[in-house]
Motif scaffolding. Structure first.
Motif, PDB file in Angstrom:
ATOM      1  N   GLN A   1      44.694 114.422 135.562  1.00  0.00           N
ATOM      2  CA  GLN A   1      43.334 114.525 136.099  1.00  0.00           C
ATOM      3  C   GLN A   1      42.487 115.523 135.315  1.00  0.00           C
ATOM      4  OE1 GLN A   1      42.151 112.526 138.548  1.00  0.00           O
ATOM      5  NE2 GLN A   1      44.159 111.524 138.504  1.00  0.00           N
ATOM      6  N   THR A   2      43.135 116.510 134.707  1.00  0.00           N
ATOM      7  CA  THR A   2      42.402 117.581 134.027  1.00  0.00           C
ATOM      8  C   THR A   2      42.365 117.410 132.511  1.00  0.00           C
ATOM      9  OG1 THR A   2      44.404 118.929 133.899  1.00  0.00           O
ATOM     10  CG2 THR A   2      43.001 119.216 135.848  1.00  0.00           C
TER      11      THR A   2
ATOM     12  N   GLY B   1      36.080 109.318 127.811  1.00  0.00           N
ATOM     13  CA  GLY B   1      35.661 107.944 127.576  1.00  0.00           C
ATOM     14  C   GLY B   1      36.632 106.898 128.065  1.00  0.00           C
ATOM     15  N   MET B   2      37.837 107.312 128.450  1.00  0.00           N
ATOM     16  CA  MET B   2      38.841 106.355 128.930  1.00  0.00           C
ATOM     17  C   MET B   2      38.919 106.279 130.451  1.00  0.00           C
ATOM     18  SD  MET B   2      42.058 107.072 126.376  1.00  0.00           S
ATOM     19  CE  MET B   2      41.837 107.816 124.774  1.00  0.00           C
ATOM     20  N   GLU B   3      38.161 107.111 131.122  1.00  0.00           N
ATOM     21  CA  GLU B   3      38.282 107.217 132.578  1.00  0.00           C
ATOM     22  C   GLU B   3      38.073 105.877 133.294  1.00  0.00           C
ATOM     23  OE1 GLU B   3      39.273 109.620 134.528  1.00  0.00           O
ATOM     24  OE2 GLU B   3      39.626 110.990 132.873  1.00  0.00           O
TER      25      GLU B   3
ATOM     26  N   VAL C   1      43.883 100.187 131.406  1.00  0.00           N
ATOM     27  CA  VAL C   1      43.873  99.323 130.216  1.00  0.00           C
ATOM     28  C   VAL C   1      44.321 100.104 128.990  1.00  0.00           C
ATOM     29  CG1 VAL C   1      42.436  97.929 128.680  1.00  0.00           C
ATOM     30  CG2 VAL C   1      42.068  97.843 131.156  1.00  0.00           C
ATOM     31  N   TYR C   2      43.739 101.306 128.803  1.00  0.00           N
ATOM     32  CA  TYR C   2      44.127 102.140 127.662  1.00  0.00           C
ATOM     33  C   TYR C   2      45.601 102.525 127.744  1.00  0.00           C
ATOM     34  CZ  TYR C   2      39.376 102.800 125.862  1.00  0.00           C
ATOM     35  OH  TYR C   2      38.129 102.608 125.296  1.00  0.00           O
ATOM     36  N   PHE C   3      46.070 102.838 128.935  1.00  0.00           N
ATOM     37  CA  PHE C   3      47.473 103.214 129.110  1.00  0.00           C
ATOM     38  C   PHE C   3      48.386 102.072 128.675  1.00  0.00           C
ATOM     39  CE2 PHE C   3      51.466 103.620 131.356  1.00  0.00           C
ATOM     40  CZ  PHE C   3      51.767 104.973 131.224  1.00  0.00           C
TER      41      PHE C   3
END
Length: 313
Positions: A86-87, A17-19, A24-26
């Protein structure tokens, strides 16, 4: 026969859901982590440097701040790294380490809050002997509130470490024990029973201490009706706010794990699952710093001294 040992890593599926807003989340989680470190380190520094704060109440508060740093570090660095991955995979050994760190933080937080309630009980109900008794018991209480959670959770973790795993998907952004147990290939009846019994073991004594302490505090205050007692009762306000804040966080986590939350948005579920790990370490220093006059005064002196130094440069 199936080789269970091949499962050496897990996929943390809730990062999906953060992709779209990964940057922004980071930034949000990085700011939160830096703020948690700054607030708690400042609080510890103020208590350490100010001799008038070298009392049992503030020593316990210092331990609460240390545990806040421990809890924030158990979650946020790994979360930031996984956001960039990425994973979104986590190794079995690191997942087990995170399980231990997060659960021991949670138990320690509740234990420290329980010991702090006992400290307030002694200060209000036995004011004449408070300093003598608490100064003598402080070291033992501090040792207890750290060793008890660290050793007690090992009982549950030993059962989890022995399980072989078939599933690889953990529906969360961090590892937690009951989700890890659900991925096991074998019968987990004993592990589940141990887990349920541990909830009583980890929360029962603390709840008894908190209710016992505040029951006596309220009784003494209501019987005396003196200004000094109600003034002393006000010193309990930040502690009660800290208990409520942490209890809400634990309730959110438990409720989300035990009830259907599919109707909730991704952001709401993320907020509820992270609350007990982020907001107590974030809000406790602010609650105590603003509520306790000695800490507030010391902070204002430090800030004014820094501003004068900046002006002179």
């Amino acid at each position: 026969m199936k080789n269970f040992s091949k499962v050496t890593s897990f996929y943390l599926s809730e990062y999906y859901g953060m992709e779209d807003l990964k940057a922004v989340y980071f930034c949000i989680f990085l700011v939160l982590y830096v703020t948690i470190i700054a607030e708690n380190v400042v609080l510890i520094g103020v208590i350490y440097r100010e001799k008038s704060l070298h009392e049992p109440m503030y020593v316990l508060l210092c331990n609460l701040a240390v545990n806040g740093l421990y809890g924030g570090t158990a979650l946020l660095p790994a979360l930031l790294v996984n956001l960039l991955s990425q994973t979104h995979e986590i190794s079995l050994s690191f997942c087990q380490t995170q399980v231990y760190a997060i659960h021991t933080y949670a138990i320690t937080e509740f234990t420290i809050l329980a010991v702090m309630s006992y400290d307030r009980y002694m200060a209000i109900c036995h004011p004449l002997s408070y300093h003598t008794i608490m100064s003598r018991r402080a070291a033992k209480l501090i040792l207890f509130m750290w060793l008890y959670p660290m050793l007690a959770f090992l009982i549950v973790l030993i059962f989890t470490l022995q399980l072989p795993y078939c599933g690889r998907t953990i529906e969360k952004v961090y590892c937690i024990n009951y989700l890890l147990v659900r991925l096991a290939c074998t019968d987990t009846f004993i592990a589940n029973i141990v887990g349920l019994l541990s909830v009583v073991l980890y929360t029962g004594p603390q709840l008894v201490m908190i209710f016992y302490s505040y029951g006596h505090i309220l009784r003494i205050c209501l019987l005396s009706f003196s200004k000094s007692k109600f003034k002393a009762l006000r010193t309990c306000t930040p502690h009660l706010l800290a208990i409520l804040n942490y209890s809400f966080g634990c309730f959110f986590e438990i409720a989300q794990g035990r009830f259907d939350s599919s109707h909730l948005s991704y952001q709401t579920k993320l907020f509820l699952s992270l609350y007990f790990l982020i907001f107590p370490p974030l809000l406790n220093p602010a609650i105590y710093g603003l509520s306790i006059g000695l800490i507030r005064a010391r902070l204002f002196r430090l800030l004014s001294r820094k501003s004068r130094q900046v002006q002179m440069m």
